[in-house]
Structures are given as structure tokens and as C-alpha cells.
Design a protein around this motif. Structure first.
Motif, PDB file in Angstrom:
ATOM      1  N   MET A   1      29.965  24.443 112.311  1.00 17.90           N
ATOM      2  CA  MET A   1      31.057  23.093 111.961  1.00 17.90           C
ATOM      3  C   MET A   1      29.953  22.220 113.200  1.00 17.90           C
ATOM      4  O   MET A   1      29.900  21.231 112.430  1.00 17.90           O
ATOM      5  CB  MET A   1      32.384  23.024 111.984  1.00 17.90           C
ATOM      6  CG  MET A   1      32.881  22.095 111.319  1.00 17.90           C
ATOM      7  SD  MET A   1      34.604  22.099 111.541  1.00 17.90           S
ATOM      8  CE  MET A   1      35.317  23.641 110.422  1.00 17.90           C
ATOM      9  N   ALA A   2      30.078  22.433 114.205  1.00 15.12           N
ATOM     10  CA  ALA A   2      29.120  22.106 115.186  1.00 15.12           C
ATOM     11  C   ALA A   2      27.634  21.582 114.028  1.00 15.12           C
ATOM     12  O   ALA A   2      27.409  20.951 114.049  1.00 15.12           O
ATOM     13  CB  ALA A   2      29.275  21.687 116.430  1.00 15.12           C
ATOM     14  N   VAL A   3      27.352  22.510 114.093  1.00 16.60           N
ATOM     15  CA  VAL A   3      26.005  22.312 113.284  1.00 16.60           C
ATOM     16  C   VAL A   3      25.564  21.800 112.418  1.00 16.60           C
ATOM     17  O   VAL A   3      24.525  21.169 112.070  1.00 16.60           O
ATOM     18  CB  VAL A   3      25.271  23.880 113.332  1.00 16.60           C
ATOM     19  CG1 VAL A   3      23.785  23.817 112.727  1.00 16.60           C
ATOM     20  CG2 VAL A   3      25.069  24.525 115.215  1.00 16.60           C
ATOM     21  N   VAL A   4      26.509  21.959 111.343  1.00 19.03           N
ATOM     22  CA  VAL A   4      27.017  21.074 110.151  1.00 19.03           C
ATOM     23  C   VAL A   4      26.982  19.252 110.730  1.00 19.03           C
ATOM     24  O   VAL A   4      26.874  19.053 109.398  1.00 19.03           O
ATOM     25  CB  VAL A   4      28.562  21.539 109.104  1.00 19.03           C
ATOM     26  CG1 VAL A   4      28.156  20.805 107.790  1.00 19.03           C
ATOM     27  CG2 VAL A   4      27.531  23.672 109.119  1.00 19.03           C
ATOM     28  N   VAL A   5      27.513  18.781 111.475  1.00 20.38           N
ATOM     29  CA  VAL A   5      27.733  17.560 111.493  1.00 20.38           C
ATOM     30  C   VAL A   5      26.788  17.079 112.873  1.00 20.38           C
ATOM     31  O   VAL A   5      27.450  15.727 113.504  1.00 20.38           O
ATOM     32  CB  VAL A   5      29.395  17.485 112.114  1.00 20.38           C
ATOM     33  CG1 VAL A   5      29.662  17.797 111.147  1.00 20.38           C
ATOM     34  CG2 VAL A   5      29.616  17.967 113.169  1.00 20.38           C
ATOM     35  N   TRP A   6      26.051  17.814 113.268  1.00 21.04           N
ATOM     36  CA  TRP A   6      25.070  17.530 114.687  1.00 21.04           C
ATOM     37  C   TRP A   6      24.070  16.305 113.893  1.00 21.04           C
ATOM     38  O   TRP A   6      23.910  16.096 113.154  1.00 21.04           O
ATOM     39  CB  TRP A   6      24.055  18.588 114.349  1.00 21.04           C
ATOM     40  CG  TRP A   6      23.479  18.267 116.116  1.00 21.04           C
ATOM     41  CD1 TRP A   6      24.076  18.605 117.035  1.00 21.04           C
ATOM     42  CD2 TRP A   6      21.717  17.929 116.740  1.00 21.04           C
ATOM     43  NE1 TRP A   6      22.868  18.553 117.725  1.00 21.04           N
ATOM     44  CE2 TRP A   6      22.257  18.210 117.213  1.00 21.04           C
ATOM     45  CE3 TRP A   6      20.675  18.283 115.095  1.00 21.04           C
ATOM     46  CZ2 TRP A   6      20.898  17.539 117.694  1.00 21.04           C
ATOM     47  CZ3 TRP A   6      19.702  18.070 115.536  1.00 21.04           C
ATOM     48  CH2 TRP A   6      19.281  17.686 117.359  1.00 21.04           C
ATOM     49  N   ARG A   7      24.876  15.310 114.800  1.00 22.29           N
ATOM     50  CA  ARG A   7      23.970  13.873 115.090  1.00 22.29           C
ATOM     51  C   ARG A   7      24.151  13.025 113.539  1.00 22.29           C
ATOM     52  O   ARG A   7      22.853  12.863 112.876  1.00 22.29           O
ATOM     53  CB  ARG A   7      22.596  13.985 115.508  1.00 22.29           C
ATOM     54  CG  ARG A   7      22.205  14.499 116.922  1.00 22.29           C
ATOM     55  CD  ARG A   7      21.162  14.629 117.239  1.00 22.29           C
ATOM     56  NE  ARG A   7      21.156  15.205 118.620  1.00 22.29           N
ATOM     57  CZ  ARG A   7      21.271  13.933 119.630  1.00 22.29           C
ATOM     58  NH1 ARG A   7      21.324  12.724 119.930  1.00 22.29           N
ATOM     59  NH2 ARG A   7      21.250  14.672 120.746  1.00 22.29           N
TER      60      ARG A   7
END
Length: 214
Positions: A1-7
């Protein structure tokens, strides 16, 4: 999930659709949501103190250490992940959104209370009641952050997942260290050897002192 919303600054379709419902709920529920959000820190402190008291009473020092560790650890990890992911609002605000610190802290405290009570003499009914209460409190706190529209849905879910991961990792580390310490103690006792039975019911272990000294 963190990868999807990264920056990212623009919300994904699920978050965008959920935000419409959040804004509608905020009209009538903002005051209650704000009160619930303000209660997070006192509730976390209360959960930590209850966990420490229950573990201290049973002399479960591993559980005491767990109660002292999880909330600060989840806060540190949450701040670190925020800096790495750096998800911000589309309006140009500088606030970092992912993950929700309120959800992370609440989940870590809830898991800690449940785990610590399982290590004490609390009755099954008490443990079940506390587990249900802890789960509902986490849900209420996450919902409050959504109603306040300060987070997207993925921020709250990510915060809860982070709190759960930190708590479970702390339990695993403390349990592993405890087993290792008990294993070394058992090997040390085995090295001394079994007692030799003497007449009259007395036991004697091999002497560790210098020869000739009784």
C-alpha cells in the motif's frame, strides 16, 4: 500500500470516492470525530498503564517490556514511514498523510493490551471483553480520522496495519529472546550434572571449589 501511494498528491479512485462520503459525514459528525481523535493519547496511555500493572502483578517482566515498547516503537516507525512515503494533499499542503499515526498508535496499544492479558491470570471472559473493546476503539478512532477528512482511507488502513506489524514484531522478538535465555539457563543447569544421592537422603553436587576445601 505504501508503494501505491508513494510520493503522490492526487488520491487513487477508491480514496477519491471515499472522500465524498467523508465530506458528507463531516457536516454532522465533525465535533464527535474531533473529540474521539483528541482521546487517542489518553486512551493509549491508559492501555499502557493497565498492561504494565497486569504484567507487573504476575511478575511477567517480558510483558512489562512489551507494554513499554510497542507504543513508542509504532510512533517512531510511523514517522519514519511518513518521511519515506511523503504522501501529500492535492491542494499543495505540506502535511504528510500516510500512514495515520492515530490509527497506528491505537492499534499498537490495543494489540498490546490483548497480548499482555493473555499472559496473566485474567479470565477468558475478561480477555474476550477487552479484545472486543480494543477492536471497537480502533475502529472508532480510524472512523473519526476519516470523518475529519484529515486522512484518506488508505492512510487509516495503512496506519492500522503498521501498528499491528510493530506489535506482532515486538511480541516475536521478546518471545525469541526469552526462549534463547531459558535455553542457555537450561544448558547451564545440565552442565552442573544431576545430584548424587548420599545415605540419609542428602544430595551432593560436584564441587566447584579448589581441592581439599570443604
Amino acid at each position: 500500500m505504501a508503494v501505491v501511494v508513494w510520493r503522490t498528491r492526487s488520491p487513487d479512485p477508491v480514496d477519491a470516492q471515499m472522500m465524498y462520503w467523508q465530506e458528507a459525514a463531516k457536516v454532522s459528525g465533525d465535533a464527535l470525530a474531533r473529540a474521539v481523535a483528541y482521546a487517542v493519547v489518553p486512551l493509549v496511555v491508559l492501555a499502557v498503564l493497565v498492561s504494565i500493572a497486569a504484567a507487573w502483578r504476575r511478575r511477567r517482566w517480558d510483558a512489562v517490556f512489551l507494554a513499554l515498547l510497542t507504543a513508542p516503537a509504532s510512533l517512531v516507525v510511523e514517522l519514519l514511514v511518513k518521511e519515506i512515503v511523503r504522501r501529500q494533499r492535492p491542494d499543495g499542503g505540506t502535511a504528510l498523510l500516510y500512514p495515520s499515526g492515530h490509527a497506528a498508535l491505537a492499534t499498537a496499544a490495543a494489540v498490546t493490551v490483548v497480548v499482555v492479558l493473555r499472559a496473566t491470570s485474567a479470565s477468558p471472559r475478561t480477555r474476550a471483553a477487552v479484545a472486543w473493546l480494543a477492536g471497537w476503539l480502533v475502529l472508532a478512532i480510524g472512523s473519526a480520522r476519516l470523518v475529519q477528512t484529515v486522512h484518506y482511507l488508505t492512510d487509516v488502513v495503512g496506519g492500522a496495519a503498521l501498528g499491528l506489524a510493530v506489535s506482532c514484531s515486538a511480541v516475536w522478538i521478546i518471545a525469541t529472546l526469552g526462549r534463547s535465555r531459558r535455553g542457555r539457563a537450561s544448558r547451564g543447569r545440565a552442565a552442573v550434572g544431576p545430584p548424587r544421592h548420599l545415605p540419609g537422603g542428602c544430595d551432593e553436587r560436584p564441587s566447584r571449589g579448589p581441592p581439599g576445601r570443604s
